[in-house]
Design a protein around this motif. Sequence first.
Motif, PDB file in Angstrom:
ATOM      1  N   PRO A 107       0.714  -1.111   0.011  1.00 16.61           N
ATOM      2  CA  PRO A 107      -0.160   0.138   0.045  1.00 16.61           C
ATOM      3  C   PRO A 107       0.898   1.370  -0.105  1.00 16.61           C
ATOM      4  CG  PRO A 107      -0.229  -1.056   2.115  1.00 16.61           C
ATOM      5  CD  PRO A 107       0.606  -2.029   1.296  1.00 16.61           C
ATOM      6  N   GLN A 108       1.982   1.223   0.516  1.00 23.56           N
ATOM      7  CA  GLN A 108       2.880   2.363   0.665  1.00 23.56           C
ATOM      8  C   GLN A 108       3.215   2.920  -0.587  1.00 23.56           C
ATOM      9  OE1 GLN A 108       3.140  -0.174   2.375  1.00 23.56           O
ATOM     10  NE2 GLN A 108       3.438   0.170   4.651  1.00 23.56           N
ATOM     11  N   PRO A 109       3.745   2.412  -1.710  1.00 22.39           N
ATOM     12  CA  PRO A 109       3.967   3.172  -2.745  1.00 22.39           C
ATOM     13  C   PRO A 109       2.924   3.674  -3.395  1.00 22.39           C
ATOM     14  CG  PRO A 109       4.982   0.963  -2.908  1.00 22.39           C
ATOM     15  CD  PRO A 109       4.299   0.992  -1.453  1.00 22.39           C
ATOM     16  N   LEU A 110       1.589   3.042  -3.507  1.00 18.77           N
ATOM     17  CA  LEU A 110       0.593   3.463  -4.017  1.00 18.77           C
ATOM     18  C   LEU A 110      -0.005   5.039  -3.277  1.00 18.77           C
ATOM     19  CD1 LEU A 110      -2.128   3.407  -5.908  1.00 18.77           C
ATOM     20  CD2 LEU A 110      -3.130   1.872  -4.043  1.00 18.77           C
ATOM     21  N   VAL A 111       0.041   4.826  -1.915  1.00 23.23           N
ATOM     22  CA  VAL A 111      -0.217   6.197  -1.300  1.00 23.23           C
ATOM     23  C   VAL A 111       0.682   7.082  -1.584  1.00 23.23           C
ATOM     24  CG1 VAL A 111      -0.302   7.148   0.912  1.00 23.23           C
ATOM     25  CG2 VAL A 111      -1.289   4.765   0.672  1.00 23.23           C
ATOM     26  N   ARG A 112       1.866   6.905  -1.730  1.00 22.62           N
ATOM     27  CA  ARG A 112       3.156   7.999  -2.124  1.00 22.62           C
ATOM     28  C   ARG A 112       2.719   8.391  -3.413  1.00 22.62           C
ATOM     29  NH1 ARG A 112       7.068   4.518   0.805  1.00 22.62           N
ATOM     30  NH2 ARG A 112       7.108   3.295  -1.213  1.00 22.62           N
ATOM     31  N   ALA A 113       2.122   7.827  -4.280  1.00 22.55           N
ATOM     32  CA  ALA A 113       1.833   8.336  -5.893  1.00 22.55           C
ATOM     33  C   ALA A 113       0.931   9.412  -5.644  1.00 22.55           C
ATOM     34  CB  ALA A 113       1.306   6.929  -6.634  1.00 22.55           C
ATOM     35  N   ALA A 229      -3.388  10.779   4.134  1.00 18.95           N
ATOM     36  CA  ALA A 229      -2.373   9.733   4.296  1.00 18.95           C
ATOM     37  C   ALA A 229      -1.083  10.062   3.703  1.00 18.95           C
ATOM     38  CB  ALA A 229      -2.720   8.229   3.774  1.00 18.95           C
ATOM     39  N   GLU A 230      -1.176  10.399   2.308  1.00 21.25           N
ATOM     40  CA  GLU A 230      -0.014  10.816   1.605  1.00 21.25           C
ATOM     41  C   GLU A 230       1.060  11.678   2.307  1.00 21.25           C
ATOM     42  OE1 GLU A 230      -2.950  13.842   0.178  1.00 21.25           O
ATOM     43  OE2 GLU A 230      -2.879  11.958   0.929  1.00 21.25           O
ATOM     44  N   GLY A 231       0.498  12.621   2.975  1.00 16.89           N
ATOM     45  CA  GLY A 231       1.358  13.681   3.727  1.00 16.89           C
ATOM     46  C   GLY A 231       1.944  12.853   5.211  1.00 16.89           C
ATOM     47  N   ASP A 232       1.693  11.663   5.317  1.00  9.60           N
ATOM     48  CA  ASP A 232       2.002  10.935   6.584  1.00  9.60           C
ATOM     49  C   ASP A 232       2.756   9.763   6.505  1.00  9.60           C
ATOM     50  OD1 ASP A 232       2.046  10.700   9.534  1.00  9.60           O
ATOM     51  OD2 ASP A 232       0.108   9.173   9.192  1.00  9.60           O
ATOM     52  N   MET A 233       3.620   9.772   5.381  1.00 15.32           N
ATOM     53  CA  MET A 233       4.238   8.474   5.074  1.00 15.32           C
ATOM     54  C   MET A 233       5.486   7.817   5.969  1.00 15.32           C
ATOM     55  SD  MET A 233       2.635   7.271   2.627  1.00 15.32           S
ATOM     56  CE  MET A 233       3.485   5.761   2.518  1.00 15.32           C
ATOM     57  N   ALA A 234       5.848   9.035   6.796  1.00 17.06           N
ATOM     58  CA  ALA A 234       6.901   8.525   7.806  1.00 17.06           C
ATOM     59  C   ALA A 234       6.417   7.602   8.858  1.00 17.06           C
ATOM     60  CB  ALA A 234       7.413   9.537   8.355  1.00 17.06           C
ATOM     61  N   ALA A 235       5.234   7.575   9.032  1.00 19.12           N
ATOM     62  CA  ALA A 235       4.405   6.816  10.021  1.00 19.12           C
ATOM     63  C   ALA A 235       3.877   5.557   9.709  1.00 19.12           C
ATOM     64  CB  ALA A 235       3.475   7.395  10.831  1.00 19.12           C
ATOM     65  N   ARG A 236       4.075   5.503   8.310  1.00 16.93           N
ATOM     66  CA  ARG A 236       3.401   4.311   7.449  1.00 16.93           C
ATOM     67  C   ARG A 236       4.477   3.305   6.975  1.00 16.93           C
ATOM     68  NH1 ARG A 236      -2.305   5.843   6.665  1.00 16.93           N
ATOM     69  NH2 ARG A 236      -2.516   7.931   7.409  1.00 16.93           N
ATOM     70  N   GLY A 237       5.620   3.548   7.189  1.00 16.64           N
ATOM     71  CA  GLY A 237       6.977   2.885   6.423  1.00 16.64           C
ATOM     72  C   GLY A 237       6.647   1.407   6.323  1.00 16.64           C
ATOM     73  N   GLU A 238       7.261   0.920   5.310  1.00 18.86           N
ATOM     74  CA  GLU A 238       7.064  -0.437   5.034  1.00 18.86           C
ATOM     75  C   GLU A 238       7.927  -1.410   5.828  1.00 18.86           C
ATOM     76  OE1 GLU A 238       7.000   0.131   0.231  1.00 18.86           O
ATOM     77  OE2 GLU A 238       7.938   1.514   1.836  1.00 18.86           O
ATOM     78  N   VAL A 239       7.727  -2.561   6.270  1.00 14.09           N
ATOM     79  CA  VAL A 239       8.454  -3.355   7.208  1.00 14.09           C
ATOM     80  C   VAL A 239       9.467  -3.690   6.728  1.00 14.09           C
ATOM     81  CG1 VAL A 239       8.058  -5.598   8.426  1.00 14.09           C
ATOM     82  CG2 VAL A 239       6.062  -4.195   8.293  1.00 14.09           C
TER      83      VAL A 239
END
Length: 358
Positions: A107-113, A229-239
Motif C-alpha cells: 500500500p505504501q507506494p500507492l499512497v506515495r503516488a 495519508a500521502e502526507g504522513d508516510m513516515a509513520a506508515r513505512g514498509e516493514v
Amino acid sequence: MAAKIPATVVTGFLGAGKTTLIRHMLMQAGGRRIALIINEFGDLGVDGEILRSCGIETCRDEDIVELSNGCICCTVADDFIPTMERLLGRDDPPDHIVIETSGLALPQPLVRAFGWPGISTRVTVDGVVTVVDGKALAEGRFAHDEAALAAQRAGDAGLDHETPVAELFEDQIACADMIVVNKTDLLETAEAEALAARIGAGARAGVRVLRTTMGALPVEVLLGLGAGAEGDMAARGEVHHRHDHDDDHDDDHDDDHDHHHDHGHDEFESFVVTRGEIGDPAGFAAGLGAVIRAHDILRLKGFAAVAGRPMRLTVQAVGPRVDHYFDRVAEGRETRLVVIGEKGLDRDAITAAIRACG
C-alpha cells in the motif's frame, strides 16, 4: 481552490472481503458519485462484474476502471497515474474515489503516488482501509485459500516484488487508518475480541480495529476519515525494504458476494447530542478527545456555537483525532453533534460528558 477529491484505498488478501465491503458501500452511497479503480488482473474481471451488478446508478460502467496489467504498486506510473488523470479530468469528476488493490500490492507506494505532480493538488487519500479474514487469521493463516494466493502470484508476470506474505500483512497493517476484521460471525465472541486486540497492538496509535460480518459497515464509518495519508508516510513505512519472493498473489474474488448486504448494520448505532454554546474551542476539542477515548467512540461530527463568536465551529473526529475550524455564520446558538459507535454506547454518560466539555 476547489477542495481535493477524497480517495479511499482498500487493501487486504484474497478472499478477505474487499469486494463485498465495497459493494455494500455502494449500496448505501447516499447519492455520492463514487468511482472505482479495481486492480484486477488475470483473464476474468470478476470483481468488476460483481460491482457492476449492484443495479444502482452509482455502479455506472464509466465509474468502474479495472487495471489488469498486474500488481498496482508495480505499475503506478504506467497504469495508476494515467487512470487517475482521466478520472480527474472528466466533466463530471467523482465525489469520492475508491481503489481496491491487489492483495499483494504494497500500500505504501500507492499512497506515495498521490504526491505526484498533477495529482497532489486535486486528490487526497481520505484513508487506507485494510480488510483481513478473521477466521483464517484465527486459524494461523493469512487467507482462506493460501494456495490460490500462490497461484495468482505465479500468474502475474509483471510482479516485481516478491515479498513474504507475513511482511506484506505487516505492511498492510502499518499503512492502515482503519482495520476491518471480517467474517467474525465464524468466531466465538471472545476469540474475535482477542484477535482484534492482537491486530490492533501491531497498528499505529489511534487506528480503529472493527469486527464485522460480510463487510457490513455504515458508509459514514468508512468514508470521511480525512487522514491525508500521502502526507504522513513516515509513520506508515514498509516493514521491509527489499523485494523478495515467498508465497502469494491476489485480486480478491470474494466467494460471499451473493449474500444479503444489510447484515451487520444493527451492530452500530448513532445518536445526536445537543447543548448550548461552548466557551473555548481548543478546550472543547480536547474534552471531546477524552470522551471519545473513554467510550470507544468511532466517529463524532457536527457543529458548535461558540460564545461571543458569530461563526459556527465545525467538529470532525475520527477516533481520538479531533479537527475543528470555523466555517460560516451560525444560524442558531445550539451545539449539535452526531456520535457514531458500535452497539452498546452509554448514551447518557456520553451526553453528560459532552455537555460538560469546553
